[in-house]
Design a protein around this motif. Sequence first.
Motif, short mmCIF file in Angstrom:
data_model
loop_
_atom_site.label_atom_id
_atom_site.label_comp_id
_atom_site.label_asym_id
_atom_site.label_seq_id
_atom_site.Cartn_x
_atom_site.Cartn_y
_atom_site.Cartn_z
N ILE A 142 36.98 -65.15 -8.39
CA ILE A 142 35.82 -65.12 -9.27
C ILE A 142 36.02 -64.07 -10.36
CG2 ILE A 142 34.24 -63.51 -8.12
CD1 ILE A 142 33.38 -66.95 -9.61
N ALA A 143 36.71 -62.99 -10.03
CA ALA A 143 37.04 -61.97 -11.05
C ALA A 143 37.94 -62.58 -12.12
CB ALA A 143 37.69 -60.76 -10.39
N LYS A 144 38.93 -63.37 -11.69
CA LYS A 144 39.81 -64.05 -12.65
C LYS A 144 39.02 -65.05 -13.48
CE LYS A 144 44.17 -63.80 -12.67
NZ LYS A 144 44.93 -63.18 -13.75
N SER A 145 38.12 -65.77 -12.84
CA SER A 145 37.30 -66.74 -13.55
C SER A 145 36.53 -66.06 -14.68
CB SER A 145 36.32 -67.41 -12.58
OG SER A 145 35.41 -68.23 -13.28
N LEU A 146 35.90 -64.95 -14.35
CA LEU A 146 35.11 -64.23 -15.36
C LEU A 146 35.98 -63.59 -16.43
CD1 LEU A 146 32.39 -62.80 -12.99
CD2 LEU A 146 32.10 -64.57 -14.74
N GLN A 147 37.21 -63.27 -16.07
CA GLN A 147 38.16 -62.76 -17.05
C GLN A 147 38.42 -63.81 -18.13
OE1 GLN A 147 41.90 -61.47 -15.31
NE2 GLN A 147 42.99 -61.82 -17.22
N TYR A 148 38.51 -65.06 -17.73
CA TYR A 148 38.79 -66.14 -18.68
C TYR A 148 37.53 -66.69 -19.35
CZ TYR A 148 43.57 -66.20 -16.99
OH TYR A 148 44.86 -65.85 -16.68
N ASP A 149 36.41 -66.66 -18.64
CA ASP A 149 35.17 -67.21 -19.21
C ASP A 149 33.99 -66.39 -18.68
OD1 ASP A 149 33.07 -68.64 -20.26
OD2 ASP A 149 33.53 -70.50 -19.18
N SER A 150 33.69 -65.31 -19.36
CA SER A 150 32.63 -64.41 -18.91
C SER A 150 31.23 -64.96 -19.15
CB SER A 150 32.77 -63.05 -19.61
OG SER A 150 32.64 -63.22 -21.02
N SER A 151 31.13 -66.11 -19.81
CA SER A 151 29.81 -66.69 -20.09
C SER A 151 29.39 -67.74 -19.06
CB SER A 151 29.80 -67.32 -21.49
OG SER A 151 30.67 -68.43 -21.52
N ASN A 152 30.23 -68.04 -18.09
CA ASN A 152 29.90 -69.05 -17.09
C ASN A 152 28.85 -68.49 -16.14
OD1 ASN A 152 29.82 -70.67 -14.74
ND2 ASN A 152 31.93 -71.34 -15.05
N GLN A 153 27.63 -68.98 -16.28
CA GLN A 153 26.52 -68.47 -15.48
C GLN A 153 26.72 -68.71 -14.00
OE1 GLN A 153 24.08 -66.54 -16.95
NE2 GLN A 153 23.70 -66.04 -14.82
N ASP A 154 27.29 -69.86 -13.63
CA ASP A 154 27.55 -70.13 -12.21
C ASP A 154 28.54 -69.12 -11.64
OD1 ASP A 154 25.82 -72.32 -12.04
OD2 ASP A 154 27.39 -73.72 -12.67
N ALA A 155 29.55 -68.77 -12.42
CA ALA A 155 30.54 -67.78 -11.96
C ALA A 155 29.90 -66.40 -11.84
CB ALA A 155 31.72 -67.74 -12.92
N LEU A 156 29.05 -66.06 -12.78
CA LEU A 156 28.34 -64.77 -12.72
C LEU A 156 27.46 -64.72 -11.47
CD1 LEU A 156 27.39 -64.42 -16.48
CD2 LEU A 156 28.90 -62.88 -15.19
N ASN A 157 26.75 -65.80 -11.18
CA ASN A 157 25.89 -65.84 -9.99
C ASN A 157 26.71 -65.75 -8.71
OD1 ASN A 157 23.64 -66.08 -11.62
ND2 ASN A 157 23.53 -68.30 -11.42
N LEU A 158 27.84 -66.45 -8.67
CA LEU A 158 28.70 -66.39 -7.49
C LEU A 158 29.25 -64.98 -7.30
CD1 LEU A 158 30.05 -67.71 -5.07
CD2 LEU A 158 31.88 -68.48 -6.61
N SER A 159 29.65 -64.36 -8.39
CA SER A 159 30.18 -63.00 -8.34
C SER A 159 29.14 -62.06 -7.73
CB SER A 159 30.57 -62.52 -9.73
OG SER A 159 31.04 -61.20 -9.69
N LYS A 160 27.91 -62.17 -8.19
CA LYS A 160 26.83 -61.32 -7.65
C LYS A 160 26.63 -61.58 -6.15
CE LYS A 160 24.32 -60.94 -11.98
NZ LYS A 160 23.15 -61.43 -12.74
N SER A 161 26.64 -62.84 -5.76
CA SER A 161 26.40 -63.15 -4.36
C SER A 161 27.56 -62.66 -3.46
CB SER A 161 26.16 -64.63 -4.15
OG SER A 161 27.34 -65.37 -4.26
N LEU A 162 28.77 -62.65 -4.01
CA LEU A 162 29.92 -62.18 -3.22
C LEU A 162 29.92 -60.66 -3.05
CD1 LEU A 162 32.75 -64.44 -4.67
CD2 LEU A 162 31.83 -64.49 -2.32
N MET A 163 29.22 -59.96 -3.92
CA MET A 163 29.18 -58.50 -3.83
C MET A 163 28.16 -58.03 -2.80
SD MET A 163 31.52 -57.67 -5.65
CE MET A 163 32.56 -58.67 -6.66
N ASN A 164 27.31 -58.93 -2.35
CA ASN A 164 26.29 -58.57 -1.34
C ASN A 164 26.83 -58.65 0.06
OD1 ASN A 164 24.42 -58.15 -3.35
ND2 ASN A 164 23.74 -60.28 -3.32
#
Length: 185
Positions: free
Chosen positions: A163-185
């Motif tokens: 997910i970190a790589k995903s956001l590196q390539y496309d930081s505007s993907n809201q689904d990726a941002l949400n998944l990233s937040k959920s993985l940090m919990n």
Amino acid sequence: MKTEMKSLMFGLSLVAGSYLTAQTAPTTNDTVKMETTANAKTTAVINPAIEALQKQIATKPDDTQTLVTLATAYQDAGDWNSAIATWNKITTIIPDWAPAYYSIGYANQSAKNNQGAKQAYEQYIAKVKPEEVEASKQNLGYAYFFIAFQDKDTDKEKAKQYIAKSLQYDSSNQDALNLSKSLMN
């Protein structure tokens, strides 16, 4: 000639890939596509464009440009199995052409074969050449996101890396941002 063909194919894939918006949850359009998927074989058989492309391939089986057009036509018709088979044929002719693997992932995902999609997206990531990264950022971002989403419950650490790589390539993907937040919990 081979380099020109690859350049042409890459250009075609960018055009074809620009309309591909892979999703993790069905939308109204997906529901319509699912309903028509059952009739995809019938649609493919009576679709004059597909029939014409099939005839071209019958006379010239290694015509990658026509194969790409045929695979895209199958996708447009919702005939995911034929699309996957055609994209796979392209990978046997041009095994290092990354966009075909992305398309295999997309078609598998559309056919609800998430394991096949994950494997294809992994191959796509591995096949993207350094000089293609800039033009492939959105697709790379999605491929990493999809794999992270698939692995979130079974391999949380791998999912975090992806997910970190995903956001590196496309930081505007809201689904990726949400998944990233959920993985940090």
